[in-house]
Design a protein around this motif. Structure first.
Motif, PDB file in Angstrom:
ATOM      1  N   ASP A 179      27.507 -21.114  42.318  1.00 57.11           N
ATOM      2  CA  ASP A 179      28.276 -21.940  43.274  1.00 57.11           C
ATOM      3  C   ASP A 179      29.549 -21.465  43.820  1.00 57.11           C
ATOM      4  OD1 ASP A 179      26.488 -23.917  43.048  1.00 57.11           O
ATOM      5  OD2 ASP A 179      27.421 -24.947  41.650  1.00 57.11           O
ATOM      6  N   ARG A 180      30.410 -20.790  43.076  1.00 56.02           N
ATOM      7  CA  ARG A 180      31.740 -20.049  43.108  1.00 56.02           C
ATOM      8  C   ARG A 180      31.379 -19.034  44.160  1.00 56.02           C
ATOM      9  NH1 ARG A 180      34.481 -19.715  37.505  1.00 56.02           N
ATOM     10  NH2 ARG A 180      34.954 -22.112  37.373  1.00 56.02           N
ATOM     11  N   ILE A 181      30.346 -18.201  43.893  1.00 53.49           N
ATOM     12  CA  ILE A 181      30.016 -17.165  44.776  1.00 53.49           C
ATOM     13  C   ILE A 181      29.511 -17.608  46.423  1.00 53.49           C
ATOM     14  CG2 ILE A 181      28.335 -15.170  45.251  1.00 53.49           C
ATOM     15  CD1 ILE A 181      28.479 -14.661  42.114  1.00 53.49           C
ATOM     16  N   ALA A 182      28.903 -18.740  46.328  1.00 48.19           N
ATOM     17  CA  ALA A 182      28.137 -19.067  47.393  1.00 48.19           C
ATOM     18  C   ALA A 182      29.477 -19.685  48.195  1.00 48.19           C
ATOM     19  CB  ALA A 182      27.036 -20.202  47.322  1.00 48.19           C
ATOM     20  N   TYR A 183      30.442 -20.322  47.616  1.00 49.12           N
ATOM     21  CA  TYR A 183      31.539 -21.036  48.271  1.00 49.12           C
ATOM     22  C   TYR A 183      32.300 -20.040  49.110  1.00 49.12           C
ATOM     23  CZ  TYR A 183      35.552 -24.228  48.985  1.00 49.12           C
ATOM     24  OH  TYR A 183      36.382 -24.940  49.515  1.00 49.12           O
TER      25      TYR A 183
END
Length: 81
Positions: free
Chosen positions: A77-81
């Motif tokens: 999720d952090r990478i995609a954000y």
């Protein structure tokens, strides 16, 4: 010259010896049976303890895998954000 004991006396003595032997055999068998039952109970308890330990270990591994999955999801999720 000593006299041979009477036939009735000898038969009575043999009967008593046989009875005593039979009682000793029964007592030995009962003792063996009790010991075997104790051994079987001890073995069953050991098997149950091992099964409980295996279930505990499996539960701990499942929990660890769930934690790792949550961490991976958070990182994605952090990478995609």
């Amino acid at each position: 010259m000593p006299r041979e004991p009477g036939r009735d006396f000898r038969q009575e003595a043999e009967r008593k010896v046989e009875q005593r032997f039979a009682r000793q055999c029964e007592a030995l068998f009962a003792s063996h049976k009790e010991q075997r039952q104790l051994d079987m109970r001890s073995q069953q308890q050991a098997v149950e303890r091992v099964a409980q330990e295996q279930a505990r270990i499996a539960d701990n591994k499942r929990q660890m895998l769930e934690q790792h999955e949550r961490k991976w999801d958070q990182m994605r999720d952090r990478i995609a954000y």
